[in-house]
Every structure is written in structure tokens, then in C-alpha cells.
Write an enzyme that holds these catalytic residues in place. Structure first.
Site, short mmCIF file in Angstrom:
data_model
loop_
_atom_site.label_atom_id
_atom_site.label_comp_id
_atom_site.label_asym_id
_atom_site.label_seq_id
_atom_site.Cartn_x
_atom_site.Cartn_y
_atom_site.Cartn_z
N ARG A 22 0.17 7.17 17.76
CA ARG A 22 -0.18 7.69 16.44
C ARG A 22 -0.60 9.15 16.55
O ARG A 22 -1.06 9.60 17.59
CB ARG A 22 -1.34 6.89 15.83
CG ARG A 22 -1.00 5.44 15.50
CD ARG A 22 -0.09 5.35 14.28
NE ARG A 22 0.25 3.99 13.94
CZ ARG A 22 1.28 3.32 14.48
NH1 ARG A 22 2.04 3.87 15.39
NH2 ARG A 22 1.55 2.09 14.08
N TYR A 62 0.85 -1.21 0.00
CA TYR A 62 0.00 0.00 0.00
C TYR A 62 0.88 1.25 0.00
O TYR A 62 0.71 2.15 -0.84
CB TYR A 62 -0.93 -0.01 1.22
CG TYR A 62 -1.49 1.36 1.53
CD1 TYR A 62 -2.43 1.95 0.68
CD2 TYR A 62 -1.05 2.09 2.64
CE1 TYR A 62 -2.91 3.22 0.93
CE2 TYR A 62 -1.53 3.37 2.90
CZ TYR A 62 -2.46 3.93 2.04
OH TYR A 62 -2.93 5.19 2.28
N1 UFG Z 1 -4.92 -0.97 16.71
C1 UFG Z 1 -5.24 -1.87 17.72
N2 UFG Z 1 -6.33 -2.65 17.53
C2 UFG Z 1 -7.12 -2.58 16.42
C3 UFG Z 1 -6.78 -1.67 15.40
C4 UFG Z 1 -5.67 -0.87 15.59
O1 UFG Z 1 -4.57 -1.97 18.74
O2 UFG Z 1 -8.10 -3.35 16.33
C5 UFG Z 1 -3.74 -0.11 16.90
C6 UFG Z 1 -2.70 -0.33 15.82
O3 UFG Z 1 -1.81 -1.34 16.19
C7 UFG Z 1 -2.05 1.06 15.74
C8 UFG Z 1 -3.17 2.02 16.12
O4 UFG Z 1 -4.16 1.23 16.77
O5 UFG Z 1 -1.06 1.15 16.70
C9 UFG Z 1 -3.79 2.68 14.92
O6 UFG Z 1 -4.15 1.69 13.97
P1 UFG Z 1 -5.05 2.00 12.68
O7 UFG Z 1 -5.26 0.69 11.98
O8 UFG Z 1 -6.23 2.78 13.09
O9 UFG Z 1 -4.12 2.95 11.83
P2 UFG Z 1 -2.63 2.72 11.30
O10 UFG Z 1 -1.75 3.61 12.11
O11 UFG Z 1 -2.26 1.30 11.24
O12 UFG Z 1 -2.79 3.14 9.79
C10 UFG Z 1 -2.90 4.47 9.36
C11 UFG Z 1 -3.69 4.51 8.06
C12 UFG Z 1 -2.98 3.76 6.98
C13 UFG Z 1 -1.58 4.27 6.85
C14 UFG Z 1 -0.88 4.28 8.19
C15 UFG Z 1 0.44 4.97 8.10
O13 UFG Z 1 -4.97 3.96 8.25
O14 UFG Z 1 -3.67 3.94 5.77
O15 UFG Z 1 -1.63 4.97 9.15
O16 UFG Z 1 1.36 4.23 8.77
F1 UFG Z 1 -0.90 3.47 6.01
#
Ligand code: UFG
Length: 324
Positions: free
Chosen positions: A220, A141
Site C-alpha cells: 500500500r 463504499y
Molecule cells: N491488514 C492486515 N491486517 C489487519 C488490517 C490490515 O494484514 O488487521 C492489511 C490489509 O490486508 C491491507 C493493508 O494491511 O493489505 C492495509 O489495510 P488497511 O485496512 O489499513 O487499508 P486498506 O488498504 O484496506 O484501505 C484503505 C482505506 C480505505 C480505502 C482503501 C482503498 O482505509 O478507505 O484504502 O483501497 F477504501
């Protein structure tokens, strides 16, 4: 005021941007194939159902509607899916963009705002992240977005494009009054999943509590989708006024851990947010926080809804109205 084509305007961030563009007095046409977007997110009369790979149709829309600029969101965004089917991401995100850029050339449109991602930085060397840090995505991605960013740089250089690439951190929140909010299928993002846990009683899983962060959970930079939308408006107006392009981070500069999100949800909803502890999710960097000074200084942008409880309150209102 300008006429702007928004690709992916039926999706989460795209639909909020369309809403604020129109509120600012701009005229908008949405191009979306509705493969992942929702028709209900687009105001009556401005939706053109078209796949980005249909270059001829896109070029005729741009010509007929006399669009002066394009804001390009349409893309697949699921990191996990991209590791299982990378070709999907090349075909849709990269192939769709190539076709759109060809259509823009055919129609004589050269102003572009592109939806990019913090995933471009992979595991960053330093936090907060500035735009000059190494580009090193760690999943297909992120790679698909980086490939398109590179294409855009070359079009700026060789084809007279004027482009702004916005690298988003964690988009979240909603605009409940406008009926807009986050609803992915399947949902993978933290805040809507925690709210779903509150509404259904089924626990959300915390992915890892042994990171090198203050409370062991990942940190984040949560940016309200309406602040993010405003960044696009500043960007497109800057280009239309003859301003220079480039890449810009869009975040608040403040990081919050998964545990802090759980606490904010409990405070806002007044209910328990049930969760269970799980293992780390593959490919999750411990800390992603934006330095967005460049955007603030160049485009006069400022996040005005950065407070985590405000973000959660808007998402909660939307979740209550639309169900978990
Ligand atoms: N998390 C959990 N449980 C869940 C979902 C998420 O603990 O069920 C945690 C993840 O591990 C992470 C945080 O919550 O630490 C945020 O997770 P998200 O999935 O909400 O978002 P991400 O940081 O993984 O992803 C976002 C965007 C992506 C992008 C990324 C950049 O959604 O499109 O940031 O690194 F690629």
C-alpha cells in the site's frame, strides 16, 4: 484568507485539515453530526452539529458564516460495513452529499474539494495508478464515492461548480502535538492495529502472505495525514484563485508491504510487534500505489513526511498518549 466550511471536520482526516487550514490563516466552520467524529477534535466555537441531510440548516450556516468554499469529508469509510449494509452508504455518503450540494446552490457557494478514494480504481490494471485508469470500484463504499464524484462532475458542467476530487491512498500517521491522530471505532487500519498489538501484546492478523508481491503480503501507499491535509489546502486555494478543477491522486508513489510496516513498527518502538498469519481479506488488491505527478505539477504539492518510520513514529506517539 478565506472562510471555509469543512464537513466531517471532527473525523480523522478532517480534523487534521482544519488544524492546518487555521495555521495557514484561513477561517473554518466545521459541520459534523458527530455520528463517527469526536467533538474533542474540533477547536472551541467553530463546530456546528448538523446532519448533512438537513439542507436548510446547512444553507443557513453557509449564508450566515459567509463561507466561500466547502471541503467535504463527512462520510462512512468502512469497506466491510459497506458490503453488509450498502444502503447505509447510499443514504449517508450519497444522500448527504446531494443535500450539501443543494445547500451550496441555495447559498451561492460553488467551490468544492471532495474527499475521494483509491478504492475508486478497484483492482487497478497498472501500478503506479494514474487518474486516467478505469474507475471500477469493488465494494459499495468505493461505489458511493464514485457516485458522488460523478455528481460533482455534472455540477461542474451544468451548475458552474469548480471542484477538486482528491483520491486518497492509505491515510495514516498523526499530529500528536495538536492532540490529533487516528482513532476509529472499530479500528480496521493496519498501522493503529499493529501499534495496539505492541501495546497490548495481543497479536495483529496479517491478511494473506501468498500475494504476488516481493514478500507475499499486500503493498500500500501510506500517506501521512498531515501531507494529505496540506493537499486540501493547496486544492482549495487553487480553486479560490480561479484555478481549474479535476481529480487528483494523493499518495507518495512508494509502496510498503504489510511486513515492512511490521518491521518499521519494531524499529520505531524498539519492541516486538506480535502477529499471526491469517487468510486473505476479501476485496484486498495486492498492490495500490499512487502516481501523484498530476497533483504535484498542478497544485505544487509534495509529500514531506513520506518516510514510513516518520509516519509510524507520529502514530506511535499518539497511541502512547491516548492508549490503544
Ligand atoms: N491488514 C492486515 N491486517 C489487519 C488490517 C490490515 O494484514 O488487521 C492489511 C490489509 O490486508 C491491507 C493493508 O494491511 O493489505 C492495509 O489495510 P488497511 O485496512 O489499513 O487499508 P486498506 O488498504 O484496506 O484501505 C484503505 C482505506 C480505505 C480505502 C482503501 C482503498 O482505509 O478507505 O484504502 O483501497 F477504501
Amino acid at each position: 484568507m478565506a472562510k471555509i466550511l469543512v464537513t466531517g471536520g471532527a473525523g480523522y482526516i478532517g480534523s487534521h485539515t482544519v488544524y492546518f487550514l487555521r495555521k495557514s490563516g484561513h477561517s473554518v466552520i466545521v459541520a459534523d453530526n458527530l455520528s463517527r467524529g469526536d467533538r474533542a477534535n474540533v477547536p472551541e466555537g467553530i463546530l456546528r452539529v448538523v446532519d448533512l441531510r438537513d439542507t436548510a440548516k446547512l444553507a443557513s450556516i453557509l449564508r450566515e458564516e459567509q463561507c466561500e468554499a466547502v471541503i467535504h469529508f463527512a462520510a462512512y469509510i468502512a469497506v466491510g460495513e459497506s458490503t453488509k449494509a450498502p444502503e447505509l452508504y447510499f443514504a449517508n455518503n450519497v444522500g448527504g452529499s446531494t443535500s450539501l450540494f443543494e445547500a451550496m446552490q441555495q447559498a451561492g457557494v460553488n467551490k468544492l474539494v471532495f474527499s475521494s478514494t483509491a478504492a475508486a480504481y478497484g483492482n487497478p490494471q497498472r501500478v503506479p495508478i494514474t487518474e486516467d485508469q478505469p474507475i471500477a470500484p469493488i465494494n459499495p463504499y468505493g461505489d458511493s464515492k464514485v457516485m458522488v464524484e460523478r455528481m460533482i462532475e455534472l455540477l461542474d458542467q451544468y451548475r458552474g461548480f469548480h471542484s477538486i476530487r482528491l483520491r486518497y491512498f492509505n491515510a495514516c500517521g498523526a499530529e500528536p502535538e495538536a492532540g490529533l491522530g487516528e482513532r476509529h471505532d472499530p479500528e480496521t487500519h493496519l498501522i493503529p492495529l499493529v501499534l495496539r498489538a505492541v501495546l497490548t501484546g495481543k497479536p495483529v492478523t496479517v491478511f494473506g502472505e501468498d500475494y504476488d508481491t516481493p514478500d507475499g503480503t499486500c503493498v500500500r501507499d501510506y500517506i501521512h495525514v498531515s501531507d494529505l491535509a496540506q493537499a486540501h489546502i493547496n486544492a482549495v486555494e487553487h480553486l479560490l484563485n480561479g484555478g481549474a478543477g479535476g481529480a487528483f491522486n494523493v499518495g507518495t508513489g512508494v509502496g510498503h508491504s504489510v511486513r515492512e510496516v511490521l518491521s518499521a513498527v519494531e524499529k520505531v518502538t524498539g519492541r516486538k510487534a506480535p502477529y499471526i498469519s491469517g487468510p486473505r481479506r476479501e476485496g484486498d488488491p495486492p498492490r495500490l500505489v499512487a502516481d501523484s505527478q498530476k497533483l504535484q505539477n498542478t497544485l505544487g504539492w509534495k509529500p514531506v513526511r513520506a518516510d514510513l518510520e516518520r509516519i509510524v513514529a507520529d502514530a506511535w506517539e499518539f497511541a502512547q498518549r491516548h492508549g490503544a
